[in-house]
Design a protein around this motif. Structure first.
Motif, PDB file in Angstrom:
ATOM      1  N   UNK A 158      91.278  -4.566  75.925  1.00  0.00           N
ATOM      2  CA  UNK A 158      89.917  -4.018  76.013  1.00  0.00           C
ATOM      3  C   UNK A 158      88.896  -5.143  76.037  1.00  0.00           C
ATOM      4  N   UNK A 159      87.720  -4.779  76.554  1.00  0.00           N
ATOM      5  CA  UNK A 159      86.665  -5.792  76.707  1.00  0.00           C
ATOM      6  C   UNK A 159      86.147  -6.221  75.335  1.00  0.00           C
ATOM      7  N   UNK A 160      85.597  -7.404  75.323  1.00  0.00           N
ATOM      8  CA  UNK A 160      84.930  -7.934  74.131  1.00  0.00           C
ATOM      9  C   UNK A 160      83.833  -6.978  73.679  1.00  0.00           C
ATOM     10  N   UNK A 194     104.446 -13.602  76.294  1.00  0.00           N
ATOM     11  CA  UNK A 194     103.561 -12.455  76.033  1.00  0.00           C
ATOM     12  C   UNK A 194     102.223 -12.841  75.405  1.00  0.00           C
ATOM     13  N   UNK A 195     102.149 -14.041  74.841  1.00  0.00           N
ATOM     14  CA  UNK A 195     100.865 -14.454  74.254  1.00  0.00           C
ATOM     15  C   UNK A 195      99.858 -14.875  75.324  1.00  0.00           C
ATOM     16  N   UNK A 196     100.327 -15.082  76.544  1.00  0.00           N
ATOM     17  CA  UNK A 196      99.406 -15.422  77.640  1.00  0.00           C
ATOM     18  C   UNK A 196      98.328 -14.364  77.797  1.00  0.00           C
ATOM     19  N   UNK A 197      98.752 -13.088  77.618  1.00  0.00           N
ATOM     20  CA  UNK A 197      97.823 -11.973  77.854  1.00  0.00           C
ATOM     21  C   UNK A 197      98.032 -10.889  76.796  1.00  0.00           C
ATOM     22  N   UNK A 198      98.077 -11.321  75.546  1.00  0.00           N
ATOM     23  CA  UNK A 198      98.267 -10.342  74.476  1.00  0.00           C
ATOM     24  C   UNK A 198      97.113  -9.317  74.526  1.00  0.00           C
ATOM     25  N   UNK A 199      97.447  -8.014  74.521  1.00  0.00           N
ATOM     26  CA  UNK A 199      96.385  -7.019  74.731  1.00  0.00           C
ATOM     27  C   UNK A 199      95.292  -7.021  73.666  1.00  0.00           C
ATOM     28  N   UNK A 200      95.555  -7.607  72.496  1.00  0.00           N
ATOM     29  CA  UNK A 200      94.497  -7.636  71.480  1.00  0.00           C
ATOM     30  C   UNK A 200      93.622  -8.891  71.571  1.00  0.00           C
ATOM     31  N   UNK A 201      93.930  -9.782  72.491  1.00  0.00           N
ATOM     32  CA  UNK A 201      93.108 -10.998  72.608  1.00  0.00           C
ATOM     33  C   UNK A 201      92.658 -11.285  74.042  1.00  0.00           C
ATOM     34  N   UNK A 202      93.452 -10.847  75.023  1.00  0.00           N
ATOM     35  CA  UNK A 202      93.195 -11.253  76.415  1.00  0.00           C
ATOM     36  C   UNK A 202      91.849 -10.729  76.932  1.00  0.00           C
ATOM     37  N   UNK A 203      91.405  -9.572  76.407  1.00  0.00           N
ATOM     38  CA  UNK A 203      90.111  -9.015  76.838  1.00  0.00           C
ATOM     39  C   UNK A 203      88.960  -9.975  76.588  1.00  0.00           C
ATOM     40  N   UNK A 204      89.125 -10.826  75.584  1.00  0.00           N
ATOM     41  CA  UNK A 204      88.072 -11.807  75.306  1.00  0.00           C
ATOM     42  C   UNK A 204      87.952 -12.783  76.478  1.00  0.00           C
ATOM     43  N   UNK A 226      86.588 -10.947  79.679  1.00  0.00           N
ATOM     44  CA  UNK A 226      85.183 -10.566  79.461  1.00  0.00           C
ATOM     45  C   UNK A 226      84.273 -11.764  79.683  1.00  0.00           C
ATOM     46  N   UNK A 227      84.762 -12.951  79.347  1.00  0.00           N
ATOM     47  CA  UNK A 227      83.933 -14.149  79.498  1.00  0.00           C
ATOM     48  C   UNK A 227      84.007 -14.721  80.903  1.00  0.00           C
ATOM     49  N   UNK A 248      84.105  -5.616  85.813  1.00  0.00           N
ATOM     50  CA  UNK A 248      82.740  -5.796  85.335  1.00  0.00           C
ATOM     51  C   UNK A 248      81.878  -6.270  86.508  1.00  0.00           C
ATOM     52  N   UNK A 249      80.766  -5.575  86.779  1.00  0.00           N
ATOM     53  CA  UNK A 249      79.898  -6.005  87.895  1.00  0.00           C
ATOM     54  C   UNK A 249      79.396  -7.443  87.730  1.00  0.00           C
ATOM     55  N   UNK A 250      79.502  -7.988  86.516  1.00  0.00           N
ATOM     56  CA  UNK A 250      79.082  -9.384  86.313  1.00  0.00           C
ATOM     57  C   UNK A 250      80.039 -10.353  87.012  1.00  0.00           C
ATOM     58  N   UNK A 251      81.237  -9.861  87.399  1.00  0.00           N
ATOM     59  CA  UNK A 251      82.216 -10.720  88.100  1.00  0.00           C
ATOM     60  C   UNK A 251      82.576 -10.080  89.444  1.00  0.00           C
TER      61      UNK A 251
END
Ligand code: AKG
Length: 292
Positions: A15-17, A82-92, A95-96, A284-287
């Motif tokens: 999820x997004x930041x 799996x840590x490359x895109x862990x679902x609890x951190x990858x959104x950060x 999002x950036x 995200x329209x920002x990207x």
């Protein structure tokens, strides 16, 4: 050997930041995200890192102080993929930086307790090497972000904690010694970041930061992934293949082969993370894509 955690099998981009995280990240240049990994995941990934450590110990390839700072985390230890895109951190990350990203620099780290005081070395730096000489703006652009996953308890200071100067990511220069081995005080405002095993620290590459020495009785273990745009060249060792990766993970380690766009992002539908975010309703329209 521990079993593969359930989170390792998800293809969700996460999820997004949140607005609160973004505000804190923009203000401080870093955030601590509690409980990204559960106890089972910490045990699983710590065991994988321990195996790499033991192999290097056996081969006499540890540093003189018994530490291991091993670059190219997934290349060095496939179980960390799996840590490359862990679902609890990858959104950060997305999002950036958006969807046209890859991991350009990563490492796993094991720092056992130091038996005696180490000679002084001024370790404070911003990430990105010559980005800090060759980019001309003030402040310089963000360019990359990094996630540190903690596999040991650094909830008390003095355990080789990650140190930062909160809010320093907009400061191009700090005072330092003429040579790194000349004794010099920590920068004003420096803190040791505390975190539990399983927490993650997400930081802006520009924040002034340094590892501290571990004079505790607890071995410090962590895995770090730095993300940047795919048009920035990677520092990672690249394999011909790493089995079992998802398309997004292949993008992140540079194994995605739909690269007719030379990583310039001309064809977003060929970029796995763009598709994953589209499917999850998280574009995200920002990207935005380039105009065809
Ligand atoms: O290991 C640490 O605490 C610091 C890591 C670091 O300097 C880096 O990721 O650039």
């Amino acid at each position: 050997m521990t079993t593969t955690p359930v989170s390792a099998r998800t293809t969700s981009p996460g999820t997004a930041m949140t607005d609160e995280q973004r505000e804190a990240f923009e203000r401080d240049g870093f955030i601590v995200v509690p409980g990204v990994l559960d106890a089972e995941e910490v045990a699983h990934y710590a065991a994988a890192v321990d195996r790499v450590y033991a192999e290097h110990q056996e081969a006499g390839k540890l540093a003189a102080d018994g530490s291991l700072h091993k670059l190219s985390a997934v290349e060095s230890c496939h179980e960390l993929a799996p840590l490359l895109n862990h679902p609890k951190a990858f959104g950060l990350v997305w999002s950036m930086l958006g969807w046209n990203v890859h991991v350009y620099h990563s490492h796993l780290d094991v720092h056992p307790p130091l038996p005696e005081k180490k000679p002084f070395r001024f370790e404070w730096h911003q990430d990105g090497g010559r980005q800090n000489r060759e980019l001309e703006s003030d402040p310089r652009p963000r360019m990359s972000v990094k996630i540190a996953y903690w596999l040991s308890d650094v909830s008390e200071t003095g355990r080789g904690n990650f140190q930062v100067v909160p809010g320093s990511h907009k400061t191009n220069w700090i005072a330092g010694p003429p040579r790194r081995d000349v004794e010099w005080p920590n920068p004003d405002g420096a803190i040791e970041v505390t975190a539990n095993a399983g927490d993650a620290v997400f930081f802006d590459r520009r924040i002034w930061h340094a590892r501290s020495n571990n004079y505790s009785t607890v071995t410090r273990k962590g895995v770090f992934f730095g993300y940047t745009y795919r048009w920035v060249r990677t520092r990672e060792a690249l394999s011909d293949d790493i089995p079992g990766l998802t398309p997004v993970q292949r993008q992140l380690v540079g194994l995605h082969d739909g690269d007719g766009d030379h990583a310039w992002g001309h064809y977003p539908s060929d970029v796995p993370l763009y598709g994953a975010l589209k499917d999850a309703g998280e574009l995200n329209p920002a990207h935005p894509p380039l105009i065809p």
